[in-house]
Each structure stands twice: as structure tokens, then as C-alpha cells.
Design a protein around this motif. Sequence first.
Motif, PDB file in Angstrom:
ATOM      1  N   UNK A 234       0.831  -1.192   0.000  1.00  0.00           N
ATOM      2  CA  UNK A 234       0.000   0.000   0.000  1.00  0.00           C
ATOM      3  C   UNK A 234       0.870   1.248   0.000  1.00  0.00           C
ATOM      4  N   UNK A 235       0.221   2.379  -0.193  1.00  0.00           N
ATOM      5  CA  UNK A 235       0.939   3.659  -0.179  1.00  0.00           C
ATOM      6  C   UNK A 235       1.002   4.255   1.226  1.00  0.00           C
ATOM      7  N   UNK A 236       0.289   3.663   2.185  1.00  0.00           N
ATOM      8  CA  UNK A 236       0.221   4.229   3.529  1.00  0.00           C
ATOM      9  C   UNK A 236       1.559   4.158   4.244  1.00  0.00           C
ATOM     10  N   UNK A 237       1.829   5.171   5.044  1.00  0.00           N
ATOM     11  CA  UNK A 237       2.972   5.179   5.948  1.00  0.00           C
ATOM     12  C   UNK A 237       2.438   4.826   7.326  1.00  0.00           C
ATOM     13  N   UNK A 238       2.853   3.669   7.857  1.00  0.00           N
ATOM     14  CA  UNK A 238       2.285   3.157   9.110  1.00  0.00           C
ATOM     15  C   UNK A 238       2.452   4.154  10.260  1.00  0.00           C
ATOM     16  N   UNK A 239       3.641   4.742  10.397  1.00  0.00           N
ATOM     17  CA  UNK A 239       3.870   5.702  11.477  1.00  0.00           C
ATOM     18  C   UNK A 239       2.945   6.910  11.342  1.00  0.00           C
ATOM     19  N   UNK A 469      -3.797  10.277 -10.359  1.00  0.00           N
ATOM     20  CA  UNK A 469      -5.000   9.768  -9.683  1.00  0.00           C
ATOM     21  C   UNK A 469      -4.652   9.247  -8.284  1.00  0.00           C
ATOM     22  N   UNK A 470      -5.316   9.752  -7.235  1.00  0.00           N
ATOM     23  CA  UNK A 470      -5.018   9.285  -5.872  1.00  0.00           C
ATOM     24  C   UNK A 470      -5.291   7.791  -5.731  1.00  0.00           C
ATOM     25  N   UNK A 471      -4.369   7.088  -5.069  1.00  0.00           N
ATOM     26  CA  UNK A 471      -4.542   5.653  -4.907  1.00  0.00           C
ATOM     27  C   UNK A 471      -3.878   5.174  -3.624  1.00  0.00           C
ATOM     28  N   UNK A 472      -4.314   4.008  -3.159  1.00  0.00           N
ATOM     29  CA  UNK A 472      -3.877   3.455  -1.882  1.00  0.00           C
ATOM     30  C   UNK A 472      -3.000   2.221  -2.027  1.00  0.00           C
ATOM     31  N   UNK A 473      -2.920   1.645  -3.215  1.00  0.00           N
ATOM     32  CA  UNK A 473      -2.050   0.491  -3.459  1.00  0.00           C
ATOM     33  C   UNK A 473      -1.033   0.896  -4.514  1.00  0.00           C
ATOM     34  N   UNK A 474       0.239   0.849  -4.146  1.00  0.00           N
ATOM     35  CA  UNK A 474       1.295   1.320  -5.053  1.00  0.00           C
ATOM     36  C   UNK A 474       1.935   0.204  -5.855  1.00  0.00           C
ATOM     37  N   UNK A 475       1.849  -1.048  -5.386  1.00  0.00           N
ATOM     38  CA  UNK A 475       2.475  -2.152  -6.119  1.00  0.00           C
ATOM     39  C   UNK A 475       1.752  -3.457  -5.795  1.00  0.00           C
ATOM     40  N   UNK A 476       1.668  -4.338  -6.805  1.00  0.00           N
ATOM     41  CA  UNK A 476       0.913  -5.585  -6.687  1.00  0.00           C
ATOM     42  C   UNK A 476       1.829  -6.765  -6.990  1.00  0.00           C
ATOM     43  N   UNK A 478       4.629 -10.098  -6.348  1.00  0.00           N
ATOM     44  CA  UNK A 478       6.076 -10.161  -6.127  1.00  0.00           C
ATOM     45  C   UNK A 478       6.853  -9.333  -7.148  1.00  0.00           C
ATOM     46  N   UNK A 479       6.229  -9.085  -8.319  1.00  0.00           N
ATOM     47  CA  UNK A 479       6.883  -8.270  -9.343  1.00  0.00           C
ATOM     48  C   UNK A 479       6.627  -6.779  -9.160  1.00  0.00           C
ATOM     49  N   UNK A 480       5.826  -6.428  -8.130  1.00  0.00           N
ATOM     50  CA  UNK A 480       5.530  -5.032  -7.793  1.00  0.00           C
ATOM     51  C   UNK A 480       4.995  -4.264  -9.005  1.00  0.00           C
ATOM     52  N   UNK A 481       3.925  -4.806  -9.572  1.00  0.00           N
ATOM     53  CA  UNK A 481       3.289  -4.192 -10.741  1.00  0.00           C
ATOM     54  C   UNK A 481       2.590  -2.898 -10.322  1.00  0.00           C
ATOM     55  N   UNK A 482       2.730  -1.867 -11.135  1.00  0.00           N
ATOM     56  CA  UNK A 482       2.064  -0.586 -10.901  1.00  0.00           C
ATOM     57  C   UNK A 482       1.058  -0.357 -12.025  1.00  0.00           C
ATOM     58  N   UNK A 483      -0.175  -0.030 -11.674  1.00  0.00           N
ATOM     59  CA  UNK A 483      -1.191   0.215 -12.692  1.00  0.00           C
ATOM     60  C   UNK A 483      -0.834   1.444 -13.523  1.00  0.00           C
ATOM     61  N   UNK A 484      -1.090   1.362 -14.836  1.00  0.00           N
ATOM     62  CA  UNK A 484      -0.738   2.447 -15.749  1.00  0.00           C
ATOM     63  C   UNK A 484      -1.441   3.752 -15.387  1.00  0.00           C
ATOM     64  N   UNK A 485      -2.672   3.653 -14.888  1.00  0.00           N
ATOM     65  CA  UNK A 485      -3.430   4.872 -14.570  1.00  0.00           C
ATOM     66  C   UNK A 485      -2.809   5.642 -13.414  1.00  0.00           C
ATOM     67  N   UNK A 486      -1.880   4.997 -12.665  1.00  0.00           N
ATOM     68  CA  UNK A 486      -1.262   5.655 -11.525  1.00  0.00           C
ATOM     69  C   UNK A 486       0.083   6.301 -11.859  1.00  0.00           C
ATOM     70  N   UNK A 487       0.361   6.460 -13.130  1.00  0.00           N
ATOM     71  CA  UNK A 487       1.545   7.216 -13.549  1.00  0.00           C
ATOM     72  C   UNK A 487       1.165   8.312 -14.549  1.00  0.00           C
ATOM     73  N   UNK A 488      -0.116   8.364 -14.894  1.00  0.00           N
ATOM     74  CA  UNK A 488      -0.589   9.335 -15.881  1.00  0.00           C
ATOM     75  C   UNK A 488      -0.840  10.693 -15.224  1.00  0.00           C
ATOM     76  N   UNK A 489      -0.353  11.771 -15.859  1.00  0.00           N
ATOM     77  CA  UNK A 489      -0.595  13.121 -15.372  1.00  0.00           C
ATOM     78  C   UNK A 489      -1.929  13.635 -15.925  1.00  0.00           C
TER      79      UNK A 489
END
Length: 648
Positions: A234-239, A469-476, A478-489
Motif C-alpha cells: 500500500x501507499x500508507x505510511x504506518x507511522x 490519480x489518488x490511490x492506496x495500493x502502489x504495487x501488486x 512479487x513483481x511489484x506491478x504498478x497500474x498504468x493509470x497511476x503514472x498518468x498526469x
Amino acid sequence: MDNLFGRKYVIQGLFIAIGLILLGTLFYIQIASDKYFLSAEFNVLRKIYTFPARGVIFDRNEKPLAQNEAVYDLMVIPNQVKEMDTLALCNIIGIDTVAFRKNLKKVSNQSRYQPGIFERQLSVETYATLSEQLSRFPGFFVQSRTIRHYPDSVAAHFLGYIKEVSSTDIQNSEGYYRSGDYIGKSGVEKSYETLLRGERGVVNMLYDARNVPKGSYAEGRFDTAAVSGDRLISSLDLKLQKLGEELMHNKVGSIVAIEPASGEILAFVSSPSYDPNLMVGRQSGNNYMKILVAPNRPFTIRPIQGYYSPGSSFKPLDALIGLQEGVIDPNTTFNCPGYFRVGNHTVKCEHVDGNIALRRGLARSCNTYACYVFQKLITQRKYANQKLAYDDWQKKVRKFGLGEKSGIDLPSERAGRLYDAAYYSKKYSKYWNFGTVISLAIGQGEMDATPLQMANIMAIIANRGYYIKPHLVKAIGKDKVIKKEYVKKNYVDVDAVHFDPVIDGMQDAVNAPWGTAIQSRIEGILMCGKTGTVQNPRGKNHSVFIGFAPRDNPKIAIAVIVENAGYGSTYAAPIASYIAEQYLKGSLPKNKLAQVEWMKKQVILPAPPKPKVKPKVDTTDSTLKIIPQVIKPDNKSTEKTVNKPTTK
């Protein structure tokens, strides 16, 4: 004679051929093929489903937010249940004979020949005791599975919860789910269900006549292994999340923090909250009902479902549109006598500022300046009438995300509230103009935004004109896949040159002596922000702060809303500064710790309505991490007043 003799051999040949066919068939059935053996599998063979471990959910630094722990379901095939010591079984699994009969009837109604869950989620200790005596209870066997465990008991609204599938879930699953399976029902558990759930396996287990398992049939040749679900980072910072929840303890509201460059959500706080572990285990149903009726709706996901007037935090956005349209420039000056009047409408200002331009107007949060900007936008001569001008204005506002869903990777997001010209024409007939909706100029009136939308507007300003686009999961996985919509400006069609004058005003709001947000200052870091005191028709005003830091190369954009807390500078601004400083510096300085502890202890809750009937559910159960409303005898106010510590 020869014909009769020939027929004799033909008939004998036929009998021999038929006999050979029968012998061959019997050999195939009993020796060579498993088909007919498996068709009677429930006599000696059972399919034991092995449930995959659900995908682990981590924070951005790969610290676990949601893990798995083993539990065991007691299964039963009703048709195989024979006379036995019922009371002994009840004592082992911790139920009474009434529950025994009820559970057996429930499974029997589903099927008498297929296995069903008799008692779910037995502990490891119970399983150990039961497995030693299972042969005493014909028709019963144990099936293992994993359930969720939340080690830090935070981020309940982000994580969501899991429940047993409904009949609708089963029908819509294309054959995947069976009765007794579990499915994500809210939060990221729901939105990423197909990735998190994994794939179920099957073990064909042989049992002897005494119900004792003898091992997998045919050495496991017909078994399939379970496949664990994908891990999510996820994108959350636990602290940061922990600090946010502690600061919002005993308060109603929300904190949303975003990394502007990536759209990753760093903190996602909704208050009041609950311990996500309460939604796991055999008491989850009872806990669900207690949380459901608890004060201030703990299940509401305020960052994406709470509606709040943006208030003064809307002024930077309207100023940007004014600059882009050319109706103002950074030096355009308006006179503020302490109010703005148009027709029968008067908008009061907190100050008498005299002649005031953009930078100071934003720093002082001048209502009069904001109203003049709005007036100029709606009365532009290039439009045939003000209704067309208003429609164009609201379309420009929507590009910043107000009135539109962001598309965040969580279910149940709300769009906010922003109306087009047709709505007002229907409400006021054709006789309306900018004065009718002048409250929109200062973020009031018929305009509502979610905290996520407010934080994303700050990310847009921090980025000088675009957002991811705001999102809560940054990687999926073991290959840490990132959705294309989360890099589009995504651009908002305001030129980058117009942002610095607005940011100047937001910088002064925090750092200049006359600024309204000086409580959000951070030593050594240039914070840019805007306070808001938002009208609340049902009680005391809401405290709002939006901002980002640092000014150059911003790392965090934030929106804080504390309901019923009054001025934005009193609660929302300092909370935002603590969150930003924690993230940017890695820790809070010692001279602020007393302030932080003071803020954590404040009780700011709305006065509860008088109940018509006495509630039957005790929402102060010690097992619930929900803080009930503090009710004083006069039932007028619930805010606790404490002298705030100061720092040198």
C-alpha cells in the motif's frame, strides 16, 4: 446336420465373447480405472478443500498491515452422523446441545450428503484437543483455513473487512465461491478481492470406517495445491497513519495526506474508527452490530464519503481560475470594508482589509476579495448571459475534482456536490445571477467536497497544474506491478505561471505575521496552506486546513477536517503541521511533544440527539475501540476545554 453343428459353435463363440467383455469391464472398473471408485467417494473418500493464504497487505515500507493466522472449521456430512457422545463434542468446541442441533439442522438443510461448516474458526488449541478424539464423532472432520490478523490495529477504513459469502456473492462468482467461503466486503479487501483471495486447492482424503484419515488418495495424483493470494504494497505510511489516528482520537473528522508527485496516499484517517480485529473471528457478527449502532457512525469512510463545504480552502482554486481567465492579475486590487454586498445578499468578512490584492487576500482569507473574483468570472462579456458563464465556471472547477469521483481504488466513493446552471434555473426559475450563488465564492452554499478531494486540490497546486490519480495500493504481487493509470498526469488546464502568485498567498497564510494559519508552521520547512472555518447547520463550525510542504519540490499535500471544532487555526492547522513534520523529518521535535499529547487528549464530539427509546446495545463495551460521546448533564456541549501547552 452340418448347419446345426455350425450354429452350435457360433452360439458358443458369442457366449465366450460376451464373457470376455464382462470380465474386461470388471477388470477395468475394479483395477485399471478410478472413475467408479471416485463416483462413490463419500463412502471412503472426501474432498478436503485447502484454502489459500490471503495476500498480505503492507505499508509503503513493507511493514505488515494485514497478515494471516491459522484457524480450523469443523465440517460435517449429516448423512454420515451416527449415534455418538454429543455432549463430549459440545464441550470440546465450546457450544451447548441446543447450538449443536441448530448447526446440524442448518447443514442438513443445505445437503445431507455434502460436507458443510458445522462450527467455524476453531482455535489451534481447540483443534489440537478435537483431532485426538475425532474418531469418536462419525461424519465430522476438520478443514483448515486462514483468517486475517491486523498486528497494529490501524487503518480499518482502508483495509476493510471480510465476511462469509452471501447467496448473491455465490451467484455472481461464476462458480468460484461456495457456501462457507469468505469474501472482502469493504475497503481494499473488497476492491482487490480477486487478487487477494488466491486459488483454492483440493485434497482427496481417504478415511477408514472409524473416521480416521489415512492419507491422500493415490499419493496425491488427483490433488491440486492452493495458490496464495498476491501481496499488496500500500501507499500508507504506518507511522503517519498511527499518529493521525491518535491525533483524531475522541474527535470526528478526517485526515488525508497525499504525495503530490505520485498520487500515493500517505495517511487515510477516518474518525471515529474501530479495531479491524473486531471484524475477525467467531464474535465478528456481534461486534459488527455494536459498531453499527455506535455514536458518530464508525463505519462511515469519511475521507471519501464525508461531505463538507470547502469554506475558505476553496479560495485558492477560484483565484487560479480568475488568473487563467484574465479577469484578475496578481496586482488587481479590491476594497474590503468588512463585507461584500450584492442585491439582498451580504457576505461578511472577518477583517476590514481596505484595498487588498491577491497575495494578501489569500493570506488574510478575505471573503470580500474572493467574492469580487467570482463576480468578475460570472459577469464576463464574452458570455451571452451569466448562466452560460456559471456553467463554464463549474466545468473548470470540476477539472480540479470537485463534484466528480476521483476513481480511488476503494469502493463506495462519493462524488461531492456541485450543481450546473440547469439546477439553479429549476430552483429559481430563470431569474438568478451571480449574486444568487455568491456563497460559492467562499466555498459555502450548495457545494460539498470530500476530504480526499480537498487534499487532491492541494496536490494539484503543489504540482503547478496536474495530479496523478489518488490511490492506496502502489504495487501488486512479487513483481511489484504498478497500474498504468497511476503514472498518468491529469492536467486541469491552468497555466503553470499562474500558480506561484497563489502559492505566495498560501505561503503567507502560514508564515507571515498576519496569516490565518500560523499554527501550522514548521521550523525549517516552508509550509503553504489555507485554513477554513466551515459553517455547520447542525452545530458548531468545522475546523479545516489544507496545504502542502515544502513549497519547492513538495513531498506532502494534506487536508484535515475536525468537525464541531470551530476555527481552522485551532485544531486542523496544528494537526496538519504535526503530520507533515513527522513525514518530512521522520520524527517530531521534543519541543512539540507536549502539544501533540495535548491534542491527542482533546474531546471534541457533537452533542448527541436525545434518544426516543433507551438503546438496548451497550456501545461502551470494553472490547470495542470506539469512544462514546461525552454527554454532560445539560446536554449542551461535549467539548472539553484544556489549557494548551506552549513552546518556547
